[in-house]
Enzyme design. Structure first.
Site, PDB file in Angstrom:
ATOM      1  N   LYS A 108       0.839  -1.204   0.000  1.00 52.62           N
ATOM      2  CA  LYS A 108       0.000   0.000   0.000  1.00 52.62           C
ATOM      3  C   LYS A 108       0.868   1.246   0.000  1.00 52.62           C
ATOM      4  CE  LYS A 108      -2.491  -1.152   3.675  1.00 52.62           C
ATOM      5  NZ  LYS A 108      -2.075  -2.540   3.939  1.00 52.62           N
TER       6      LYS A 108
ATOM      7  N   CYS B 263     -12.638   1.973  16.663  1.00 52.72           N
ATOM      8  CA  CYS B 263     -11.346   1.413  16.294  1.00 52.72           C
ATOM      9  C   CYS B 263     -10.421   1.221  17.490  1.00 52.72           C
ATOM     10  CB  CYS B 263     -10.727   2.359  15.264  1.00 52.72           C
ATOM     11  SG  CYS B 263      -9.077   1.974  14.741  1.00 52.72           S
ATOM     12  N   MET B 264     -10.326   2.200  18.367  1.00 54.69           N
ATOM     13  CA  MET B 264      -9.328   2.077  19.429  1.00 54.69           C
ATOM     14  C   MET B 264      -9.777   2.670  20.751  1.00 54.69           C
ATOM     15  SD  MET B 264      -7.737   5.455  19.081  1.00 54.69           S
ATOM     16  CE  MET B 264      -9.252   6.028  19.680  1.00 54.69           C
TER      17      MET B 264
ATOM     18  N   MET C 241      -7.437  -4.541  16.561  1.00 51.88           N
ATOM     19  CA  MET C 241      -8.889  -4.672  16.574  1.00 51.88           C
ATOM     20  C   MET C 241      -9.395  -5.875  17.369  1.00 51.88           C
ATOM     21  SD  MET C 241      -9.921  -2.035  15.136  1.00 51.88           S
ATOM     22  CE  MET C 241      -8.440  -1.241  15.708  1.00 51.88           C
TER      23      MET C 241
ATOM     24  N   GLY D 196      -5.039   1.786  13.603  1.00 49.97           N
ATOM     25  CA  GLY D 196      -5.257   1.493  12.197  1.00 49.97           C
ATOM     26  C   GLY D 196      -5.240   2.700  11.290  1.00 49.97           C
ATOM     27  N   GLN D 197      -5.270   3.889  11.859  1.00 47.85           N
ATOM     28  CA  GLN D 197      -5.321   5.095  11.037  1.00 47.85           C
ATOM     29  C   GLN D 197      -4.093   5.961  11.309  1.00 47.85           C
ATOM     30  OE1 GLN D 197      -9.551   6.655  10.416  1.00 47.85           O
ATOM     31  NE2 GLN D 197      -9.697   5.777  12.445  1.00 47.85           N
TER      32      GLN D 197
END
Lengths: 159, 795
Positions: B84, B168-169, B343, B380-381
């Site tokens: 990616k 998410c977190m 996650m 994740g971000q």
């Protein structure tokens, strides 16, 4: 994907040169991207960042052919190449320096399977040759090299 | 929007890597280029995708990004990237970028000017500011999130701001707060270079954080030994590199963690000195609070004794000898143990509990505070930490770790924002699930959110239980959905107003990764068409509200809340797009925000220091020689500048105000929905290497889309045989909330356990969140996307 005509010409030229230099051991220069401008806001320490491995230019390939490793690989004849050996090279990369996609089925279980052929550039009957790795061996090949075509086929779109 | 319906979008992707050079312009990524043009200039930026925060060198020529290379001088990735990252530049060049604002008129989204678009939004907000909500994400840059935070909490006195990081977190946050009294990991990625044992708790970094995983497994090439233990409900690519796979039942993690603690206590292999000096014990209070209640060691021991090996085997499916092996590892102080999770532990109805239990194992065994000994949650971000957690773009938070409920935190914020005392409301706003519930409920029935602005997120794909949380809003009059994004998404398609945004290096930015590292980049290329920075959009709305006379948009001296002065001390009209880059707005906002960073000891350096560095990990403090020093490990003497000499370890934000961290006793609790006769399978959702979250960007990047073109359902071969399903069959997956047709993959990317299925959520044509459950953790309000009951049948 059909290579552009410019790409084919360059490919043909590089192929000739590589045949001459094929047996020569060359050391890959790892610095000095041609024409690269350094960002003015980076201080002295950071300036070295432009030493990051530059994308290989096609016209530099003859000098890098052996150390670079995967150049001869493109002798493989694939249907999409229309018989032009270097066509697949560019068709497998989004840009020069991008990791090529994998044009064959592969089991993503560690590096051993990949390295069996790609460590040395194994030749196959019929003239096909596995590209030799252009970088030091790493562990997780599939982190960068993804299938050219996924294992599952796309769903049919609604009419 | 009719011109951007699904078929067009897919057709566009198919040609994205074709040979066409659009408009005869400079070749760009995705066009077939065979060499880089002369005059490529290179500049640094963090990658746009996950929370690892790899730095890339971005090659720009002719106003286009033409190449990417790994940045060898970045500590995070040391030159490595994943697939990616190598293709991140392609994210800019999908053929269907949003280029102009679109307003729904007579059912159709039609192009309008920015003035019309912003007037429509300002009109809705000004009419009733209390019913306006702003939903952002961990992809908001730090200045964007800070501007959004200031608009809502200072400008509108309205705390209805939340972010997708809630999904998410947020259980990682509550785990850190309950344990240490302050958020974010103590350790850093440096621990990955030193650990002897890496424990993956429901975590698949080989696909989700590939560069971090390589940082570990490539050590083996250098002859180093690192033992990887993969604890999970599904075999993944990470499992292929693990020494041991420990399959557990869904929710079994709670029992497993308690069972390890029990064996440490029973064998006496816990770290008496560390615990005696630095820890206290805690359990749930009535009613439950994040601080809980104090218990003594005997009570903690008694509660853990409820998890002997035979009960762990029953609840978690982990055999006694495996449990014993894990207890041996934790009981061995000569080993360095790093735990990683993301996650699997966070998207969990007992997310706070399992986060606390894993921290507790590290504390109890003393595997804390030495290089390689660390409990580390991943994000994740790119800026879940930097923006959502640190700027605090959450309904209850203020920048720098403050809370709206605390008078002294409000007063501090009002002072920095120069607004009158009392401007900030003490009442927390609506968290994500509640925000969308209110938006999907008629105003006459308590649905008091009438206008919802979504930036940098795609909730119509990523929220759980979509049929309950977002669909109803589209059938209720007077609910207005505004969406800022870069491509058409499930959310823009149902929006009333769409605002086209600049993406990544089309704007200045700052983000913060999972190891407390704050990163900066400069704008390198222009956004397409009329697309504009999200931060500008917020400031432009604020200015319109200022012009309409809303008092909140003025500071106590009557000046515009977002006043930025130009070089000669005169106000720069940054609300005019043509003047936005006259000054560096990011720099002005960050240097103001930075003043919040000291009260929780999350000290940030001035903006200009980040421009020179490839990120700095907070706390960043200035040394006597004027240089700025980052911190790789918190709470440890010699590493953390806030730990005094002679203290060794000091948890200086302890909830008990005595320098101690809390070791929690928390019980196994059954999941809210479990397989039964009607729905006999577990459904787990997740991600794949090639795609990032809802696929808005990666599904438009040819190498990634080709490699993983669609969602699928992984089924165990035994279950498939029983259900008469073959590889490649189209099957129907159903839960109590919805049904979905998918292709079955038996020996797929991962391998599920018998009795369970897995579906990735990246594919907008297969919305698995029509099936998922919106039950959530009581403390963090984070839903569980990993466990619900499903059934599968051939189509």
């Amino acid at each position: 994907m059909i290579p552009s005509s410019g790409g084919r010409e360059r490919a043909a030229r590089a192929l000739v040169l590589s045949a001459v230099l094929g047996a020569t051991i060359a050391v890959a220069a790892m610095s000095g991207g041609r024409g690269a401008k350094e960002p003015s806001h980076l201080d002295g320490n950071d300036r070295a960042a432009t030493d990051a491995p530059p994308a290989v230019r096609y016209d530099e390939l003859p000098q890098r052919a052996v150390a670079g490793g995967d150049f001869f690989a493109e002798l493989a004849m694939l249907p999409a190449s229309g018989g032009k050996p270097l066509g697949p090279r560019s068709s497998r990369r989004a840009y020069v320096g991008a990791p090529p996609v994998v044009p064959h089925a592969a089991a993503p279980r560690g590096a051993a399977g990949c390295r069996a052929c790609h460590d040395t550039g194994m030749a196959f009957p019929g003239g096909a040759q596995a590209p030799r790795m252009s970088h030091e061996p790493l562990t997780v090949c599939t982190q960068c090299h993804v299938p050219a075509v996924g294992s599952i086929s796309p769903v049919k779109e609604d009419g | 929007m009719s011109k951007m319906h699904r078929r067009t979008f897919l057709g566009g992707v198919g040609t994205a890597a074709g040979a066409t050079v659009l408009d005869g312009a400079t070749p760009r990524m995705g066009d077939e280029i065979v060499e880089l043009p002369d005059g490529v200039s290179w500049d640094k930026a963090p990658c746009r995708f996950c929370g690892t925060g790899c730095h890339v060198q971005v090659g720009v020529a002719g106003g286009q990004v033409v190449a990417i290379r790994g940045d060898r001088h970045a500590a995070v990735n040391q030159g490595r990237l994943c697939v990616k990252g190598y293709h991140v530049g392609l994210a800019l060049y999908g053929t269907d970028r949003l280029r102009t604002p679109l307003l729904r008129r007579s059912g159709e989204l039609v192009p309008v000017s920015w003035d019309t678009a912003l007037d429509a939004l300002a009109e809705r907000v000004a009419r009733e500011p209390a019913g306006f909500a702003l939903y952002g994400s961990g992809q908001w840059t730090i200045p964007e999130g800070y501007a959004a935070q200031k608009l809502m909490k200072a400008g509108l006195g309205n705390n209805h701001i939340d972010a997708n990081a809630r999904l998410c977190m947020s259980s990682a946050v509550t785990g850190f707060l309950a344990t240490y009294g302050v958020d974010e990991p103590a350790g850093s990625f440096d621990d990955l270079d030193r650990c002897d044992v890496l424990l993956l708790w429901g975590n698949n970094p080989a696909e989700m954080h590939p560069v971090l995983f390589s940082r570990v497994v490539d050590r083996r090439l250098r002859g180093e030994s690192v033992q990887i233990i993969d604890i999970g409900t599904r075999r993944t690519r990470s499992t292929e590199f693990a020494n041991t796979f420990v399959p557990i039942t869904p929710q079994g993690d709670l029992a497993l963690a308690c069972g390890i603690a029990h064996l440490l206590l029973e064998r006496g292999t816990w770290d008496h000195e560390f615990v005696t000096k630095h820890c206290s014990f805690r359990a749930d209070s009535t009613p439950p609070t994040l601080e809980g209640m104090a218990i003594d060691f005997a009570e903690y021991r008694r509660r853990m004794a409820e998890y002997p090996p035979e009960r762990v085997a029953e609840l978690a499916g982990v055999a006694p000898d495996v449990l014993s092996m894990l207890a041996d590892l934790f009981g061995n102080r000569s080993l360095r143990i790093t735990s990683l999770w993301c996650m699997g532990m966070n998207q969990h109805t007992q997310g706070t509990a399992i986060n606390c239990l894993v921290h507790g194992l590290h504390l109890l065994s003393g595997h804390f505070g030495r290089p390689g000994d660390a409990p580390t949650s991943l994000t994740g971000q790119p800026s879940a930490c930097g923006t959502v957690r640190e700027v605090g773009t959450l309904a209850h938070a203020l920048p720098g770790g403050g809370l709206v409920a605390k008078a002294e935190h409000r007063a501090h914020a009002e002072e920095i924002w120069r607004v009158p005392a009392g401007r900030i409301s003490p009442k927390p706003g609506y968290h994500t699930l509640e925000m969308f519930r209110r938006f999907s409920t008629p105003q006459t029935a308590g649905g008091d959110i009438h206008t919802l602005w979504v930036q940098v997120s795609n909730p119509a794909q990523s929220l759980p239980n979509l049929g309950a949380l977002i669909d109803p809003s589209r059938t209720i009059d007077d609910k207005f959905l505004v969406v800022s994004d870069v491509y058409p998404t499930e959310t823009t398609r149902i929006a009333d107003l769409v605002l086209p945004s600049a993406l990544w290096v089309e704007k200045n930015g700052m983000v913060g990764n999972s190891e407390r590292r704050t990163q900066q980049w400069f704008k390198m290329v222009d956004p397409p068409g009329d697309a504009r920075d999200d931060c500008w959009q917020i400031i432009a709305l604020a200015r319109r509200l200022f012009d309409r006379g809303l008092p909140g948009l003025r500071d106590r001296d009557g000046r515009f809340l977002f006043r930025v002065d130009g070089p000669r001390g005169r106000e720069a009209p940054i609300w005019e797009w043509s003047r936005y880059y006259d000054v560096n707005v990011d720099r002005a906002l960050f240097d103001e925000y930075r003043r919040f960073s000291h009260h929780k000891h999350k000290d940030l350096a001035p903006y200009d220091e980040y421009a020179k560095a490839r990120g700095l990990r907070w706390p960043v403090v200035q040394r006597s020689d004027g240089s700025w020093q980052e911190t790789r490990m918190r709470f440890v003497e010699g590493e953390d500048p806030h730990v005094g000499a002679g203290k060794g370890v000091d948890f200086y934000h302890s909830t008990t105000k005595d320098g101690r961290a809390q070791i929690w006793a928390r019980p196994w609790v059954a999941p809210p929905e479990q397989p039964d006769d009607e729905y006999p399978l577990w459904l787990c959702t997740g991600r794949v290497l090639e795609h990032w979250h809802t696929g808005t960007m990666t599904m438009r990047m040819a190498p990634l889309r080709n490699a993983m073109p669609q969602a699928y359902v992984e089924i165990h071969p035994d279950d498939a045989r029983r259900l008469a399903i073959a590889e490649g069959d189209t099957v129907v997956v159903e839960t109590r909330r919805g049904a979905l047709e998918l292709v079955a993959w038996l020996d797929g990317r991962g391998a599920v356990q018998p009795g369970s299925v897995f579906i990735p959520f990246f594919d907008e044509r297969s919305l698995v969140n029509r099936l998922t459950l919106d039950a959530h953790d009581a403390f963090s309000k984070q839903p569980d996307y990993k466990k619900c009951a499903a059934r599968v049948r051939p189509r």
